[in-house]
Design a protein around this motif. Sequence first.
Motif, PDB file in Angstrom:
ATOM      1  N   ARG A   1     118.514  -9.549  53.759  1.00 14.91           N
ATOM      2  CA  ARG A   1     118.187  -8.997  55.127  1.00 14.91           C
ATOM      3  C   ARG A   1     117.444 -10.416  55.820  1.00 14.91           C
ATOM      4  O   ARG A   1     117.574 -10.533  56.963  1.00 14.91           O
ATOM      5  CB  ARG A   1     117.511  -7.759  55.412  1.00 14.91           C
ATOM      6  CG  ARG A   1     118.484  -6.638  54.937  1.00 14.91           C
ATOM      7  CD  ARG A   1     117.821  -5.544  55.100  1.00 14.91           C
ATOM      8  NE  ARG A   1     117.130  -5.164  56.358  1.00 14.91           N
ATOM      9  CZ  ARG A   1     117.666  -4.216  57.281  1.00 14.91           C
ATOM     10  NH1 ARG A   1     118.868  -3.935  57.290  1.00 14.91           N
ATOM     11  NH2 ARG A   1     116.959  -4.031  58.611  1.00 14.91           N
TER      12      ARG A   1
ATOM     13  N   LEU B   1     119.522 -13.296  56.434  1.00 14.72           N
ATOM     14  CA  LEU B   1     120.545 -13.247  57.794  1.00 14.72           C
ATOM     15  C   LEU B   1     119.528 -12.793  59.011  1.00 14.72           C
ATOM     16  O   LEU B   1     120.548 -12.491  60.027  1.00 14.72           O
ATOM     17  CB  LEU B   1     121.325 -11.833  57.750  1.00 14.72           C
ATOM     18  CG  LEU B   1     122.350 -11.870  56.354  1.00 14.72           C
ATOM     19  CD1 LEU B   1     122.858 -10.631  56.029  1.00 14.72           C
ATOM     20  CD2 LEU B   1     123.388 -12.971  56.937  1.00 14.72           C
ATOM     21  N   GLY B   2     118.335 -13.229  59.041  1.00  9.42           N
ATOM     22  CA  GLY B   2     117.521 -12.915  60.192  1.00  9.42           C
ATOM     23  C   GLY B   2     117.201 -11.633  60.712  1.00  9.42           C
ATOM     24  O   GLY B   2     116.746 -11.486  61.889  1.00  9.42           O
ATOM     25  N   LEU B   3     117.705 -10.397  59.956  1.00  8.65           N
ATOM     26  CA  LEU B   3     117.527  -9.083  60.177  1.00  8.65           C
ATOM     27  C   LEU B   3     116.003  -8.792  60.145  1.00  8.65           C
ATOM     28  O   LEU B   3     115.425  -8.020  60.877  1.00  8.65           O
ATOM     29  CB  LEU B   3     118.324  -8.202  59.531  1.00  8.65           C
ATOM     30  CG  LEU B   3     119.878  -8.483  59.726  1.00  8.65           C
ATOM     31  CD1 LEU B   3     120.709  -7.547  58.584  1.00  8.65           C
ATOM     32  CD2 LEU B   3     120.187  -7.926  61.044  1.00  8.65           C
ATOM     33  N   ASP B   4     115.426  -9.179  59.112  1.00 10.21           N
ATOM     34  CA  ASP B   4     113.765  -8.874  58.894  1.00 10.21           C
ATOM     35  C   ASP B   4     113.089 -10.171  58.842  1.00 10.21           C
ATOM     36  O   ASP B   4     113.761 -11.200  58.543  1.00 10.21           O
ATOM     37  CB  ASP B   4     113.778  -8.198  57.737  1.00 10.21           C
ATOM     38  CG  ASP B   4     114.205  -6.851  57.434  1.00 10.21           C
ATOM     39  OD1 ASP B   4     114.911  -6.261  58.581  1.00 10.21           O
ATOM     40  OD2 ASP B   4     114.307  -6.170  56.444  1.00 10.21           O
ATOM     41  N   ARG B   5     112.012  -9.881  59.156  1.00  8.46           N
ATOM     42  CA  ARG B   5     110.925 -11.300  58.854  1.00  8.46           C
ATOM     43  C   ARG B   5     110.162 -11.174  57.806  1.00  8.46           C
ATOM     44  O   ARG B   5     109.599 -10.199  57.388  1.00  8.46           O
ATOM     45  CB  ARG B   5     110.023 -11.186  60.161  1.00  8.46           C
ATOM     46  CG  ARG B   5     110.583 -11.431  61.511  1.00  8.46           C
ATOM     47  CD  ARG B   5     109.490 -11.274  62.531  1.00  8.46           C
ATOM     48  NE  ARG B   5     110.032 -11.986  63.793  1.00  8.46           N
ATOM     49  CZ  ARG B   5     109.284 -12.659  64.376  1.00  8.46           C
ATOM     50  NH1 ARG B   5     108.134 -13.250  63.987  1.00  8.46           N
ATOM     51  NH2 ARG B   5     109.747 -13.221  65.505  1.00  8.46           N
TER      52      ARG B   5
ATOM     53  N   TYR C   1     118.741 -18.652  59.954  1.00  5.96           N
ATOM     54  CA  TYR C   1     119.980 -17.869  60.429  1.00  5.96           C
ATOM     55  C   TYR C   1     119.933 -17.843  62.047  1.00  5.96           C
ATOM     56  O   TYR C   1     120.890 -18.373  62.648  1.00  5.96           O
ATOM     57  CB  TYR C   1     120.155 -16.711  59.662  1.00  5.96           C
ATOM     58  CG  TYR C   1     121.361 -15.835  60.255  1.00  5.96           C
ATOM     59  CD1 TYR C   1     122.401 -15.963  59.068  1.00  5.96           C
ATOM     60  CD2 TYR C   1     121.655 -15.249  61.167  1.00  5.96           C
ATOM     61  CE1 TYR C   1     123.533 -15.580  59.356  1.00  5.96           C
ATOM     62  CE2 TYR C   1     122.829 -14.700  61.674  1.00  5.96           C
ATOM     63  CZ  TYR C   1     123.760 -14.850  60.861  1.00  5.96           C
ATOM     64  OH  TYR C   1     125.102 -14.353  61.058  1.00  5.96           O
ATOM     65  N   GLY C   2     118.677 -17.406  62.662  1.00  7.56           N
ATOM     66  CA  GLY C   2     118.509 -17.290  64.136  1.00  7.56           C
ATOM     67  C   GLY C   2     118.910 -18.577  65.036  1.00  7.56           C
ATOM     68  O   GLY C   2     119.222 -18.480  66.095  1.00  7.56           O
TER      69      GLY C   2
ATOM     70  N   LEU D   1     123.336  -7.937  65.172  1.00 11.72           N
ATOM     71  CA  LEU D   1     122.314  -9.211  65.087  1.00 11.72           C
ATOM     72  C   LEU D   1     122.774 -10.169  64.279  1.00 11.72           C
ATOM     73  O   LEU D   1     122.248 -11.187  64.250  1.00 11.72           O
ATOM     74  CB  LEU D   1     121.053  -8.660  64.747  1.00 11.72           C
ATOM     75  CG  LEU D   1     120.192  -7.474  65.740  1.00 11.72           C
ATOM     76  CD1 LEU D   1     118.977  -6.997  65.288  1.00 11.72           C
ATOM     77  CD2 LEU D   1     120.006  -8.305  67.080  1.00 11.72           C
ATOM     78  N   THR D   2     123.663  -9.937  63.253  1.00 10.44           N
ATOM     79  CA  THR D   2     124.242 -11.243  62.690  1.00 10.44           C
ATOM     80  C   THR D   2     125.099 -11.949  63.178  1.00 10.44           C
ATOM     81  O   THR D   2     125.518 -13.250  63.051  1.00 10.44           O
ATOM     82  CB  THR D   2     124.845 -10.593  61.026  1.00 10.44           C
ATOM     83  OG1 THR D   2     125.719  -9.583  61.335  1.00 10.44           O
ATOM     84  CG2 THR D   2     123.761 -10.435  59.969  1.00 10.44           C
TER      85      THR D   2
ATOM     86  N   PRO E   1     122.614 -13.547  66.655  1.00  9.22           N
ATOM     87  CA  PRO E   1     121.260 -13.497  65.994  1.00  9.22           C
ATOM     88  C   PRO E   1     120.174 -13.852  67.399  1.00  9.22           C
ATOM     89  O   PRO E   1     118.985 -13.673  66.934  1.00  9.22           O
ATOM     90  CB  PRO E   1     121.233 -14.484  65.007  1.00  9.22           C
ATOM     91  CG  PRO E   1     122.495 -15.174  65.335  1.00  9.22           C
ATOM     92  CD  PRO E   1     123.320 -14.510  66.194  1.00  9.22           C
TER      93      PRO E   1
ATOM     94  N   ARG F   1     118.207 -12.722  69.926  1.00 12.14           N
ATOM     95  CA  ARG F   1     118.172 -11.389  70.120  1.00 12.14           C
ATOM     96  C   ARG F   1     117.841 -11.132  71.547  1.00 12.14           C
ATOM     97  O   ARG F   1     118.222 -10.099  72.319  1.00 12.14           O
ATOM     98  CB  ARG F   1     116.868 -10.722  69.187  1.00 12.14           C
ATOM     99  CG  ARG F   1     117.450 -10.775  67.846  1.00 12.14           C
ATOM    100  CD  ARG F   1     116.229  -9.835  67.316  1.00 12.14           C
ATOM    101  NE  ARG F   1     116.551  -9.787  65.611  1.00 12.14           N
ATOM    102  CZ  ARG F   1     115.822  -9.059  64.806  1.00 12.14           C
ATOM    103  NH1 ARG F   1     114.844  -8.154  65.322  1.00 12.14           N
ATOM    104  NH2 ARG F   1     116.245  -9.058  63.666  1.00 12.14           N
TER     105      ARG F   1
ATOM    106  N   ASP G   1     111.758  -5.758  62.617  1.00 10.64           N
ATOM    107  CA  ASP G   1     112.764  -5.885  61.871  1.00 10.64           C
ATOM    108  C   ASP G   1     114.015  -4.869  62.213  1.00 10.64           C
ATOM    109  O   ASP G   1     113.527  -3.735  62.649  1.00 10.64           O
ATOM    110  CB  ASP G   1     112.186  -5.468  60.241  1.00 10.64           C
ATOM    111  CG  ASP G   1     111.387  -6.495  59.623  1.00 10.64           C
ATOM    112  OD1 ASP G   1     111.252  -7.493  60.085  1.00 10.64           O
ATOM    113  OD2 ASP G   1     110.791  -6.014  58.625  1.00 10.64           O
ATOM    114  N   ALA G   2     114.861  -5.415  62.005  1.00  5.27           N
ATOM    115  CA  ALA G   2     116.302  -4.453  62.537  1.00  5.27           C
ATOM    116  C   ALA G   2     116.414  -3.242  61.745  1.00  5.27           C
ATOM    117  O   ALA G   2     116.257  -3.045  60.686  1.00  5.27           O
ATOM    118  CB  ALA G   2     117.298  -5.208  62.391  1.00  5.27           C
TER     119      ALA G   2
END
Lengths: 246, 190
Positions: free
Chosen positions: A57, A60-64, A77-78, B68-69, B72, B74, B189-190
């Motif tokens: 995650r 994939l830039g979903l979490d930091r 990723y971002g 978000l993937t 990205p 946001r 966080d998503a």
Amino acid sequence: MCSSRPVASLGGVITIDGLVKRRGGKEILAGVGFEARPGRVTGFLGPNGAGKSSTLRILLGLDRAHSGTALVDGVPYGRLADPVRTVGAVLDGSGAHRSRTGRAHLRWVARSAGLPPSRIDEVLALVGLTDAAGRRVGRYSLGMGRRLALATALLGDPSVLILDEPLNGLDPEGIRFVRTFLRERARSGRTVLLSSHLMGELAETVDDVVVIDHGRIVARGTLAEVTGTHRNLEDAFFALTSGSGR
Amino acid sequence: MIRAELSKLASLPATWTTLAWTLAANVLLTFVIAVGDTPVAYSRAGFIVFGVLATCSEYTGGQIRTTLTVMPRRVRQLAAKHAALAVVTLPAALAVALSGPSITLAVLGTPVDFWQVAEVTAYLTLLTLVSAAVGVLLRHTLAGVGLLLGCLFVAAPFLHEYLPDDMVTLVVSTPVLLIVAAVFHRRRDA
């Protein structure tokens, strides 16, 4: 069979270094680092709760992450110029709203990246969902949802494929399809990174192995290196993670 | 990105059912109350539901991870979503704003006040955007709808004498909430 070399590199090197993630005062990743290279299938293995999904995650830039880096071709990723054509991700579930049809889900993803509508039919055919494309995702079986997620990941024909527990919820035929498919992707010079807690299912599919336990990498290398003197990958895995109280 | 977000809104059956029910309820209430603009007070609820659904529906089936993937960046993604929402909401708000006055015109012969129609349209559109921003912050449809309805129908009448005109309040709070939502959307966080 596990020593196939990249035919032509399309880029797609994954470099993870020193990832630390805390959640609720608990350190769930304690300096995770490894590489996944083009032309190879990298298996990211570990027991449930070891930190596999958290790592993916963050990648994939979903979490930091609190610290550390996770890069694709040298950038986070971002900041990828064209994420859909660079990375395809399959996380748990379908990743689609249940009241949309499978085709409508693929349509908005295709539009987000300016992909031609013809790609939708191609990926539907590839994963065998053509007949179910007009049905709502809420009516899909678990396996069909997984196949829709794979179709979504493949829309941009990306150079990197990242899959979290891709074999979960698949029937034997589905498992065979995914394995063959991932080997094929690697053979064409693409990068495949998949996580799993099922060792036996993976030994025939992966070239490189990274083992994580309690948020730390406990082994990494080629399949032969990690298996070492053990009878098979499964034995090596249990020996490596024996400290986890199982 | 706006096309992707428009495509998402259009392919969500809840979009069309919410808007259709809101319009139908507004027409019905106009007949019952038979005063041009009053039903709009209740129709606001429909636009609140629509706005909250637009952002909270991301959290069904793990769609937010797909969103978000593939998009990205946001802040841009959320801006595209709000723009798409405005594009869909404007004509719907106009239809609702027009429905009451045109019925009273037909039945009672009261002339349509076009300024008022424009104001109601703008009001409903802004209200939808505010609802979407609240949806982003709460990530929960019921909580979002409950909070907004509470603010509108319970808190607002009480605070009425301390607050400026409804429209002024909305014009100020919309950009503020959109920015706060974007900041949270970017950092969490998503």
